[in-house]
Structure formats: C-alpha cells, structure tokens
Scaffold this active site. Structure first.
Site, PDB file in Angstrom:
ATOM      1  N   GLY A  65     -19.380  -0.066 -22.420  1.00  0.00           N
ATOM      2  CA  GLY A  65     -18.302  -1.023 -22.597  1.00  0.00           C
ATOM      3  C   GLY A  65     -18.766  -2.406 -22.186  1.00  0.00           C
ATOM      4  O   GLY A  65     -19.316  -2.590 -21.098  1.00  0.00           O
ATOM      5  N   ALA A  66     -18.557  -3.386 -23.060  1.00  0.00           N
ATOM      6  CA  ALA A  66     -19.149  -4.705 -22.865  1.00  0.00           C
ATOM      7  C   ALA A  66     -18.882  -5.327 -21.489  1.00  0.00           C
ATOM      8  O   ALA A  66     -19.826  -5.712 -20.785  1.00  0.00           O
ATOM      9  CB  ALA A  66     -18.684  -5.646 -23.981  1.00  0.00           C
ATOM     10  N   GLN A 212     -15.806   8.612 -28.187  1.00  0.00           N
ATOM     11  CA  GLN A 212     -15.287   7.850 -27.058  1.00  0.00           C
ATOM     12  C   GLN A 212     -13.768   7.755 -27.080  1.00  0.00           C
ATOM     13  O   GLN A 212     -13.130   7.641 -26.031  1.00  0.00           O
ATOM     14  CB  GLN A 212     -15.888   6.438 -27.029  1.00  0.00           C
ATOM     15  CG  GLN A 212     -17.344   6.388 -26.605  1.00  0.00           C
ATOM     16  CD  GLN A 212     -18.267   6.289 -27.800  1.00  0.00           C
ATOM     17  OE1 GLN A 212     -18.038   6.927 -28.827  1.00  0.00           O
ATOM     18  NE2 GLN A 212     -19.309   5.498 -27.694  1.00  0.00           N
ATOM     19  N   ASP A 253     -18.064  -6.001 -28.568  1.00  0.00           N
ATOM     20  CA  ASP A 253     -19.306  -6.036 -27.806  1.00  0.00           C
ATOM     21  C   ASP A 253     -20.012  -7.377 -27.924  1.00  0.00           C
ATOM     22  O   ASP A 253     -20.788  -7.749 -27.056  1.00  0.00           O
ATOM     23  CB  ASP A 253     -20.238  -4.911 -28.269  1.00  0.00           C
ATOM     24  CG  ASP A 253     -19.769  -3.564 -27.766  1.00  0.00           C
ATOM     25  OD1 ASP A 253     -20.277  -3.114 -26.733  1.00  0.00           O
ATOM     26  OD2 ASP A 253     -18.866  -2.975 -28.383  1.00  0.00           O
TER      27      ASP A 253
END
Length: 376
Positions: A65-66, A212, A253
């Site tokens: 996750g960014a 996810q 992202d």
C-alpha cells in the site's frame, strides 16, 4: 533478518491493529510488521532487524500500500542507521523494492536526508540515526492526520455528488488501515460514510490475482461492521448495468503530473465502466502520491509480477505442488501476463481527493496548484 510471531486479533478493530511499528528491545531496534500475506486466516507479526529483511517483506507484499510503503521505507533507513549498516546502500535497496509506488522513494529520501543533514552537522552516528527515526515517526504521524482529512473531504464530496446518502460504493484492492498510518485512503472515506449512516453497501472487488480485496478489504469491512459484499472483478460490469453502483472509490500508487493514476490492475476497466454508466470515479490518495517528476501515464513504470501468481492460487494449510508455493490452476509451463498495476487517464477520473483538498476536474494545472499549496 526477519522472524515471525503469531498473535491473536480477537476483539480488535482494524485501526487498532498496528500494520507497522518501531520497537527497541534490549537486543536492538526492530521494525515490526503485520504480515499481510497471512491475512485473514491468521495475524502474524514479521520482525525485521535489518533493511534486507524489510526489502524482502516489501517484495513479498507482507507490507504494502502506497502510504504505508513510504512509512516503511523511512523506518527502513532509520533501522539501517540505528544498526550501523550502510545507510546509502539500504536506501537504494529499499527504493528499488517496488518501482511503481512513489511513496516508497519519498519516505526513503526523507529519512535519508534527515540522516545526512544530522551527520554533516554533528559527525555523530547516534545523532544521525535519531534524526532518521524522527523523520520516519513524523511521516507516520502526518500520514495518520492526512488519512482523517481525506476521509472528511471524501464524505463531503459524496454528499455533493450523491445527496441523500444511502451510498453504494465499489472499491478495488485494499486501501484501509493496512496501507496507512491512519484509517487509509479510499476505504477511510467509505468508513467515514458508514459511521455517519450514509453507506448502504460496500461492493468489494476480490482483486485478482492476489485477492487483496477478498483477503484484506473484506477483513477490514467485517471488523468495522460495514455492510459489504464480495464480488469477482469481472462481475463488476453486471453491477453497473443493474444500476447498483453509485460511486467508485480507489486508492493510488502513483499519480503523474497530468493526473494519470496508477493503481492495482483492474482499476482502469472500472473507470471505463464508470464513465459509460455515468458513475463518479474517485481516487483518494495523499499529496505524496502525486509525482511531479512523472509527466504522464506512459512514463509510469509498471511493476511486472511473477507469472505463478496467476497460474497458481495460494491456500494456507493446504499441500502445495506449484513452483511458486501454490496450487496449480493452469497447465505446467503456461506463460502469464501479470502487471501489478494499470494506468487510468485523467479524463476518466471524476476527482482526486487529497488531504489538501479535492481536484476536479483533474488537470495538470489543478494538480500542480494543489501540490504547490501543500509545499507552502
């Protein structure tokens, strides 16, 4: 090196489960991660004692996750400094671990800059290590604050676009507390709407090939008491056709300077469906995800994942025979196309929500103005 330790998660809400934390046991500082590859079957902590262990955890998607990758990258630099390793070498390895998520390099460079400045000013490695850790902790705290502000902006935008509440929101991949120092990005908006009684249904794409959505977003939705329904990615079109989707909310992202959005593969088809069916397609991401040095979508490097993630499925506690450690679902030797992300052009994006406000319509000029304001 990394060690694993199982913990129970009974009675906890997602925001109470630390996706990442810094600890200082007698044997030396460590970075502790909630291993997201083991969810939702079990909650297992991964303890990293050096940067190479963290790099492997990032590549394996144990931490992902960014926004969280940015935090992890900063802590990784601090860990290398505190343990007496080569900080520049650790920073390079961390930055290269996943090329698409710009937050990772932002976090790494922020902690590295703090370390270099303190080293130059004092020549004391302990002071320099403390400076890197302070930078990582500051980023962690700022991300939590940004998450809350994005949620507030997001609920306000939903009320503007969809007056009356009863929102039916479709989301893709995972964008909750597992990817953030706070409650997340896109998921945080849906969670805020839920708490205010305005969320009717959260539609959760399972998100192929690593699931996810099924493993992580459904896990978070269940633990917060949200009304949610899981669907296969290719069932989304039928939902749109039936008029069952009021808005699409996704994270990002990397956002290029022109407003092109890189997110988990499968996001672009949702944008096309949303445009055809006149449904708002909304991206929620902190300002750190906007990369002014990437001019457009074609300039975004898209990570290519191993083919076995497509040709095999992972099933915990089931005997495996595949080369990647999973159960084969395709003939031996099958080649697979497995990009981790796709890119949605700005003309398909209704709005980009950041902690600094909302950009709509999405243009290079509007994004640049927002980012300039954030820097001030």
């Amino acid at each position: 090196m990394a060690d694993q330790q199982a913990r129970t998660g009974e009675g906890k809400r997602p925001t109470e489960i630390p996706a990442i934390r810094w600890e200082e046991p007698p044997e030396g500082p460590v970075l502790v991660l909630l291993d997201q590859t083991r969810l939702p079957i079990e909650e297992v902590e991964l303890v990293c004692t050096d940067a190479p262990a963290l790099v492997e955890a990032i590549r394996a998607l144990a931490v992902r996750g960014a926004p969280l990758l940015g935090i992890a990258g900063a802590y990784g630099v601090a860990l290398a400094a505190a343990r007496g390793f080569d900080v520049a070498e650790a920073a390079r390895a961390l930055e290269e671990a996943r090329p698409t998520a710009v937050n990772l390099s932002v976090g790494v460079r922020r902690a590295q800059a703090a370390h270099e400045a303190a080293w130059a000013g004092t020549g004391d490695p302990t002071v320099a290590a403390e400076a890197a850790l302070a930078a990582a902790r500051a980023l962690h705290r700022e991300d939590a604050e940004a998450s809350a502000r994005m949620a507030a902006h997001g609920v306000a935008l939903l009320d503007e676009l969809l007056p009356g509440g009863g929102h039916r929101i479709l989301t893709h991949c995972n964008s909750g507390s597992l990817v953030s120092g706070g409650e997340g990005t896109a998921f945080a908006v849906a969670l805020a709407a839920h708490r205010e009684g305005r969320l009717r249904r959260l539609w959760v794409d399972e998100t192929r090939p690593l699931l996810q959505g099924a493993r992580l977003t459904a896990y978070e939705a269940a633990r917060t008491g949200m009304a949610y329904t899981l669907l296969t990615d290719n069932a989304a079109g039928s939902l749109f056709a039936a008029g069952e989707v009021d808005a699409v909310l996704i994270g990002a992202d990397r956002i290029a300077a022109d407003g092109s959005v890189a997110n988990k593969v499968g996001s672009y088809p949702l944008a096309v469906l949303a445009r055809y069916h006149h449904v708002p397609f909304i991206v929620v991401a902190p300002v750190t995800t906007v990369d002014p040095n990437t001019p457009d979508g074609a300039s975004i490097e898209v990570e290519q994942r191993p083919g076995f993630e497509v040709t095999e499925v992972m099933a915990p506690q089931v005997p495996v025979t595949g080369a990647g450690g999973g159960i084969p679902v395709a003939p031996l030797g099958t080649q697979a196309y497995n990009p981790a992300f796709d890119v949605t052009p700005p003309e398909l994006v209704t709005a980009i929500i950041t902690e600094e406000g909302v950009v709509s319509p999405v243009t290079a000029e509007a994004l640049a103005q927002l980012c300039a304001g954030a820097r001030r």
